[in-house]
Enzyme design. Structure first.
Site, PDB file in Angstrom:
ATOM      1  N   GLU A 186       9.629  26.324 -48.109  1.00 25.11           N
ATOM      2  CA  GLU A 186       8.644  25.658 -48.957  1.00 25.11           C
ATOM      3  C   GLU A 186       7.408  26.545 -49.011  1.00 25.11           C
ATOM      4  OE1 GLU A 186       9.178  22.927 -50.650  1.00 25.11           O
ATOM      5  OE2 GLU A 186      11.158  22.548 -49.781  1.00 25.11           O
TER       6      GLU A 186
ATOM      7  N   ASP B 250      16.120  27.354 -46.149  1.00 27.14           N
ATOM      8  CA  ASP B 250      15.293  26.944 -47.275  1.00 27.14           C
ATOM      9  C   ASP B 250      13.833  27.134 -46.888  1.00 27.14           C
ATOM     10  OD1 ASP B 250      15.024  25.379 -49.940  1.00 27.14           O
ATOM     11  OD2 ASP B 250      13.723  24.274 -48.572  1.00 27.14           O
TER      12      ASP B 250
ATOM     13  N   HIS C  35      12.760  17.448 -50.028  1.00 28.65           N
ATOM     14  CA  HIS C  35      11.941  18.642 -50.262  1.00 28.65           C
ATOM     15  C   HIS C  35      11.273  19.107 -48.966  1.00 28.65           C
ATOM     16  CE1 HIS C  35      12.473  18.736 -54.614  1.00 28.65           C
ATOM     17  NE2 HIS C  35      12.305  17.422 -54.613  1.00 28.65           N
TER      18      HIS C  35
ATOM     19  N   ASP D 282      16.710  20.018 -46.517  1.00 28.75           N
ATOM     20  CA  ASP D 282      17.330  20.604 -47.708  1.00 28.75           C
ATOM     21  C   ASP D 282      18.444  21.577 -47.349  1.00 28.75           C
ATOM     22  OD1 ASP D 282      15.562  19.109 -49.113  1.00 28.75           O
ATOM     23  OD2 ASP D 282      14.474  20.773 -50.029  1.00 28.75           O
TER      24      ASP D 282
END
Length: 280
Positions: free
Chosen positions: A7, A5, A149, A154
């Site tokens: 960000e 994942d 988050h 995640d």
């Protein structure tokens, strides 16, 4: 297999999203257990595009002191290259951000051998019963916890979501349609008569009144004598057998009880069967 994942910064008119964080767990696809992990914050060229939750100055979100993408590109490449990529909405977002980051430093990106997107799995087989299919909603739906988050958290949550998804798909493929309440009307129990109504449900199977099987040897002997007596008096050659709850029953000669066989199925195979896997 790697669940990952990313960000990113918020997109602007002058530039697209830039990586702020990368988190990945390496998973054994046969056992669905984590065997390794990698996580790093990434300092973008424009710190003004960093969101507030990554610019608080806390040690675990200190993006200003983090390495640049070029500094960690070798590690990210080693984690991702020639593995099965898995994640939530990675086909439309995370995969593109990875390729853009490598293109920005003039390097070829890592390539997957296949891609499993949990968003596609749930959109195809769960539909709106899992809400809007965002990770936070799915975590609440399966009772896993609250989404942080953060990339590594995640990725781990994504693995747990897929495990729950595979379990439900396995049950639904093994049981009569609608029995789990996934579609159509569910069984309802009348308060007054305690009977089960299934007007729109699959055909009901005969119910059994469970009772304890007599444990004493004398009770067992008496039942066996009754069977022997019936057999000798009738002369028809029928045999007397006990059912699964200890009751005796007569079976017609030469007739074999029907047996059901179940095919073995692993959770991960259920995921792959119900998902859209992109082979490269």
């Amino acid at each position: 297999m790697v669940f990952f994942d990313v960000e990113t910064t918020a997109p602007s008119s002058s530039s697209s999203e830039r990586l702020l964080e990368f988190g990945a767990i390496v998973v054994c696809p046969r056992k669905l257990v984590e065997v390794g992990s990698y996580h790093t914050l990434i300092r973008p060229a424009d710190l003004s595009a960093v969101s507030k939750r990554f610019s608080t100055g806390a040690p675990d979100v200190d993006v200003a002191s983090a390495p640049t993408f070029q500094d960690v590109a070798d590690h990210i490449f080693a984690v991702l290259h020639r593995r099965v990529w898995a994640g939530h909405n990675i086909q439309r977002f995370d995969c593109h951000r990875i390729r853009e980051a490598f293109a920005a430093i003039g390097r070829p990106p890592p390539e997957p051998v296949a891609v499993v997107d949990s968003l596609n799995v749930l959109a195809q087989d769960f539909g709106r019963r899992a809400g809007d299919l965002k990770m936070a909603t799915l975590a609440s739906y399966f009772g896993i916890g609250k989404q942080r988050h953060r990339s590594l958290d995640d990725a781990r949550m994504n693995l747990e979501v897929l495990k729950h998804c595979a379990t439900v798909l396995l049950l639904e493929s093994s049981l009569p349609p609608g029995l789990l309440g996934g579609g159509g009307s569910a069984f309802t129990r009348s308060r007054s008569s305690s009977t089960i109504h299934a007007s729109q449900a699959p055909p009901a199977t005969p119910s059994l009144k469970l009772r304890k099987t007599p444990a004493s040897s004398s009770s067992s002997s008496s039942q066996e004598k009754m069977c022997t007596s019936k057999k000798s008096s009738s002369g028809t050659g029928t045999s007397c057998k006990r059912d699964s709850v200890g009751r005796t029953k007569e079976a017609a000669p030469g007739r074999r009880p029907a047996t059901a066989t179940a095919k073995p199925c692993s959770s991960f195979h259920m995921i792959l069967r119900h998902s859209r896997v992109i082979l490269r």
